[in-house]
Scaffold this active site. Structure first.
Site, short mmCIF file in Angstrom:
data_model
loop_
_atom_site.label_atom_id
_atom_site.label_comp_id
_atom_site.label_asym_id
_atom_site.label_seq_id
_atom_site.Cartn_x
_atom_site.Cartn_y
_atom_site.Cartn_z
N TYR A 178 -41.17 -57.09 -87.53
CA TYR A 178 -42.06 -56.08 -86.94
C TYR A 178 -43.51 -56.35 -87.38
O TYR A 178 -44.45 -56.32 -86.58
CB TYR A 178 -41.60 -54.69 -87.39
CG TYR A 178 -42.28 -53.53 -86.74
CD1 TYR A 178 -41.96 -53.13 -85.44
CD2 TYR A 178 -43.25 -52.79 -87.42
CE1 TYR A 178 -42.57 -52.03 -84.85
CE2 TYR A 178 -43.87 -51.69 -86.84
CZ TYR A 178 -43.52 -51.32 -85.55
OH TYR A 178 -44.14 -50.23 -84.97
N LYS A 226 -46.56 -57.28 -84.91
CA LYS A 226 -47.72 -56.40 -84.79
C LYS A 226 -49.02 -57.09 -85.24
O LYS A 226 -50.09 -56.84 -84.68
CB LYS A 226 -47.48 -55.09 -85.55
CG LYS A 226 -46.33 -54.25 -84.98
CD LYS A 226 -46.56 -53.86 -83.52
CE LYS A 226 -45.55 -52.85 -83.01
NZ LYS A 226 -45.78 -52.47 -81.60
N THR A 243 -41.64 -39.66 -83.22
CA THR A 243 -41.18 -40.04 -81.87
C THR A 243 -39.71 -40.41 -81.96
O THR A 243 -39.11 -40.34 -83.04
CB THR A 243 -41.92 -41.29 -81.34
OG1 THR A 243 -41.54 -42.42 -82.15
CG2 THR A 243 -43.41 -41.16 -81.33
#
Ligand code: NAD
Length: 253
Positions: free
Chosen positions: A157, A161, A192
């Site tokens: 990740y 990113k 979220t």
């Protein structure tokens, strides 16, 4: 300036529009006048966002696509262009969490890079071409605080990113003189579907993030990111080019 009509006559392409940050941003674009091409791999969720926009009096279309594949990403951009005629604002935001497995699993790493980094690049290839033809356009890509620090996210990740931040900055330099502005947003921990996934088995992690958010002491909301995306997409941000904006309650301090 009337913010409610700021994007009237404009078309926005929003990926990951079926949930979280993407849904909040699609709704905000629509409420402020834009027609929104809502793109997501999850068809029902994407259709639900379109319903929400229509109920709020806005205009939108649903495009179901797996953006981690170059062909389907191209089709999604082409469909948005053929349905709405142009793309003034792209928000490339679809993403998945990385893997915390140890040792790390290469297949999973490739998947994270495919969705979180290549998905952005595949979409941008065709968005940039359309915007060059139009003579103008804005692109905002979703990175993360894991895109500016090596100490917060999973390995894959973090790599993806950082790639989003780097690609966005280099694209701003390459296309900035030709009417296209490219920036990225770097959310901190935002409530979220994505964080819901890890909240139960990583309650401790959530507490640490909350504690390290020195300004608010809390997680952020999807609308906090949407507000920044709309600002960066708007003419009010006409002199902002190639930034990676942390929106993290002060976490990155
Ligand atoms: P979310 O899970 O609520 O939404 C992500 C959306 O992307 C979903 O609707 C999902 O269906 C869609 N998607 C996933 N893979 C896709 C694919 N291959 N093709 C098309 N659509 C796909 O998560 P969110 O928190 O709203 O995340 C949005 C973005 O924000 C992601 O890029 C994420 O990495 C980034 N981000 C989130 C946080 C956070 O704390 N929530 C923090 C930093 C960055």
């Amino acid at each position: 300036m009337d913010l409610n009509t700021e994007f009237s006559g404009r078309v926005a392409f929003v990926s990951g529009a079926g949930s979280g940050i993407g849904r909040a941003t699609a709704l905000m674009f629509a409420v402020r006048g834009a027609t929104v091409a809502c793109v997501d791999i999850a068809g029902d969720a994407c259709a639900e966002t379109v319903d929400m926009i229509e109920q709020a009096g806005g205009e939108a279309s649903a495009i179901v696509a797996d953006l981690s594949k170059p062909d389907t990403a191209e089709k999604a951009v082409v469909q948005a262009l053929s349905t709405h005629g142009r793309i003034d604002h792209a928000f490339n935001n679809a993403g998945i969490t990385g893997s915390h497995e140890d040792p790390f699993d290469l297949e999973r790493v490739e998947k994270t890079i495919a969705v979180d980094l290549m998905g952005v690049i595949y979409c941008m290839k065709h968005q940039v071409a359309a915007m060059l033809e139009q003579g103008r356009g804005t692109i905002v890509n979703t990175a993360s605080i894991a895109g500016i620090s090596g100490s917060v996210g999973a390995l894959d990740y973090t790599a993806a990113k950082h790639g989003v931040v780097g690609f966005s900055g280099a694209a701003a330099r390459k296309y900035g003189g030709r009417g296209i502005r490219v920036n990225s947003v770097c959310p901190g921990v935002i409530r979220t579907g994505m964080t819901g996934e890890v909240e139960d088995d990583a309650r401790q992690l959530k507490e640490i993030f909350s504690r390290l958010s020195p300004i608010t002491g809390e997680l952020g909301d999807a609308e906090d990111i949407a507000e920044a995306v709309l600002f960066l997409s708007s003419d009010r941000a006409k002199f902002i080019q190639g930034v990676a904006l942390p929106i993290d309650g002060g976490f990155s301090i």
